[in-house]
Write a protein that holds these residues in place. Sequence first.
Motif, PDB file in Angstrom:
ATOM      1  N   GLN A  75       0.874  -1.236  -0.165  1.00 49.42           N
ATOM      2  CA  GLN A  75      -0.010   0.093   0.045  1.00 49.42           C
ATOM      3  C   GLN A  75       0.746   1.232  -0.007  1.00 49.42           C
ATOM      4  O   GLN A  75       0.540   2.089  -0.779  1.00 49.42           O
ATOM      5  CB  GLN A  75      -0.968  -0.164   1.242  1.00 49.42           C
ATOM      6  CG  GLN A  75      -1.892   1.185   1.153  1.00 49.42           C
ATOM      7  CD  GLN A  75      -2.680   1.374   0.117  1.00 49.42           C
ATOM      8  OE1 GLN A  75      -3.492   0.565  -0.261  1.00 49.42           O
ATOM      9  NE2 GLN A  75      -2.826   2.458  -0.547  1.00 49.42           N
ATOM     10  N   ALA A  76       1.944   1.294   0.920  1.00 49.22           N
ATOM     11  CA  ALA A  76       2.942   2.237   0.633  1.00 49.22           C
ATOM     12  C   ALA A  76       3.359   2.664  -0.525  1.00 49.22           C
ATOM     13  O   ALA A  76       3.623   3.801  -0.929  1.00 49.22           O
ATOM     14  CB  ALA A  76       3.934   2.176   1.893  1.00 49.22           C
ATOM     15  N   LYS A  77       3.952   1.632  -1.408  1.00 49.47           N
ATOM     16  CA  LYS A  77       4.526   1.648  -2.840  1.00 49.47           C
ATOM     17  C   LYS A  77       3.621   2.121  -3.607  1.00 49.47           C
ATOM     18  O   LYS A  77       3.896   3.332  -4.308  1.00 49.47           O
ATOM     19  CB  LYS A  77       4.822   0.255  -3.177  1.00 49.47           C
ATOM     20  CG  LYS A  77       6.077  -0.191  -2.639  1.00 49.47           C
ATOM     21  CD  LYS A  77       6.558  -1.622  -2.918  1.00 49.47           C
ATOM     22  CE  LYS A  77       7.599  -2.073  -2.450  1.00 49.47           C
ATOM     23  NZ  LYS A  77       8.161  -3.499  -3.077  1.00 49.47           N
ATOM     24  N   ARG A  78       2.107   1.858  -3.498  1.00 50.11           N
ATOM     25  CA  ARG A  78       1.223   2.355  -4.254  1.00 50.11           C
ATOM     26  C   ARG A  78       0.997   3.980  -4.170  1.00 50.11           C
ATOM     27  O   ARG A  78       0.796   4.786  -4.733  1.00 50.11           O
ATOM     28  CB  ARG A  78      -0.359   1.793  -4.024  1.00 50.11           C
ATOM     29  CG  ARG A  78      -0.217   0.225  -4.701  1.00 50.11           C
ATOM     30  CD  ARG A  78      -1.749  -0.330  -4.967  1.00 50.11           C
ATOM     31  NE  ARG A  78      -2.302  -0.315  -3.552  1.00 50.11           N
ATOM     32  CZ  ARG A  78      -2.247  -1.399  -2.753  1.00 50.11           C
ATOM     33  NH1 ARG A  78      -1.544  -2.502  -3.449  1.00 50.11           N
ATOM     34  NH2 ARG A  78      -3.051  -1.573  -1.666  1.00 50.11           N
ATOM     35  N   ASP A  79       0.882   4.395  -2.760  1.00 51.38           N
ATOM     36  CA  ASP A  79       0.776   5.734  -2.444  1.00 51.38           C
ATOM     37  C   ASP A  79       2.155   6.595  -2.929  1.00 51.38           C
ATOM     38  O   ASP A  79       1.818   7.579  -3.442  1.00 51.38           O
ATOM     39  CB  ASP A  79       0.926   5.976  -0.866  1.00 51.38           C
ATOM     40  CG  ASP A  79      -0.482   5.198  -0.296  1.00 51.38           C
ATOM     41  OD1 ASP A  79      -1.482   5.224  -1.064  1.00 51.38           O
ATOM     42  OD2 ASP A  79      -0.487   5.190   0.900  1.00 51.38           O
ATOM     43  N   ILE A  80       3.211   6.048  -2.826  1.00 48.58           N
ATOM     44  CA  ILE A  80       4.624   6.700  -3.349  1.00 48.58           C
ATOM     45  C   ILE A  80       4.290   6.617  -4.927  1.00 48.58           C
ATOM     46  O   ILE A  80       4.740   7.811  -5.448  1.00 48.58           O
ATOM     47  CB  ILE A  80       5.576   5.771  -2.815  1.00 48.58           C
ATOM     48  CG1 ILE A  80       6.036   6.055  -1.242  1.00 48.58           C
ATOM     49  CG2 ILE A  80       6.931   6.341  -3.457  1.00 48.58           C
ATOM     50  CD1 ILE A  80       7.027   4.979  -0.858  1.00 48.58           C
ATOM     51  N   GLU A  81       3.863   5.836  -5.445  1.00 49.01           N
ATOM     52  CA  GLU A  81       3.722   5.867  -6.977  1.00 49.01           C
ATOM     53  C   GLU A  81       2.892   6.814  -7.259  1.00 49.01           C
ATOM     54  O   GLU A  81       3.111   7.539  -8.292  1.00 49.01           O
ATOM     55  CB  GLU A  81       3.192   4.546  -7.423  1.00 49.01           C
ATOM     56  CG  GLU A  81       3.285   4.378  -8.899  1.00 49.01           C
ATOM     57  CD  GLU A  81       2.847   3.129  -9.564  1.00 49.01           C
ATOM     58  OE1 GLU A  81       2.344   3.126 -10.725  1.00 49.01           O
ATOM     59  OE2 GLU A  81       2.975   2.091  -8.835  1.00 49.01           O
TER      60      GLU A  81
END
Length: 102
Positions: free
Chosen positions: A62-68
């Motif tokens: 989820q953090a990776k999706r937010d960063i993306e």
Amino acid sequence: MSGVLAEDEMLPSIRSLASDIRISVMTIKKAYDELESEGYIVTVQGKGSFVAPRNVELAKEQAKRDIEEHLNKIIRLSKTYDIKKSELIDLFDFLMESDDDE
């Protein structure tokens, strides 16, 4: 109520929740099924549904999706103002280094 559920906390039954908030049982069931498929809750036959233990990999994804999502905004903004990739990388490196100093 704090609005935060603890790991292994029991959720209301589908029928009970549907009655309490006046929503169709099928709608609640669909929501519970989706939460379970995404790893947020677990259902034990005959016992009910419970908050799933925190899944570190799920949280990281989820953090990776937010960063993306944020990076895509940065890219669009940089293209609008003709800011070069190398300038963004320099800024990123500077901010990462200054964050390490704190």
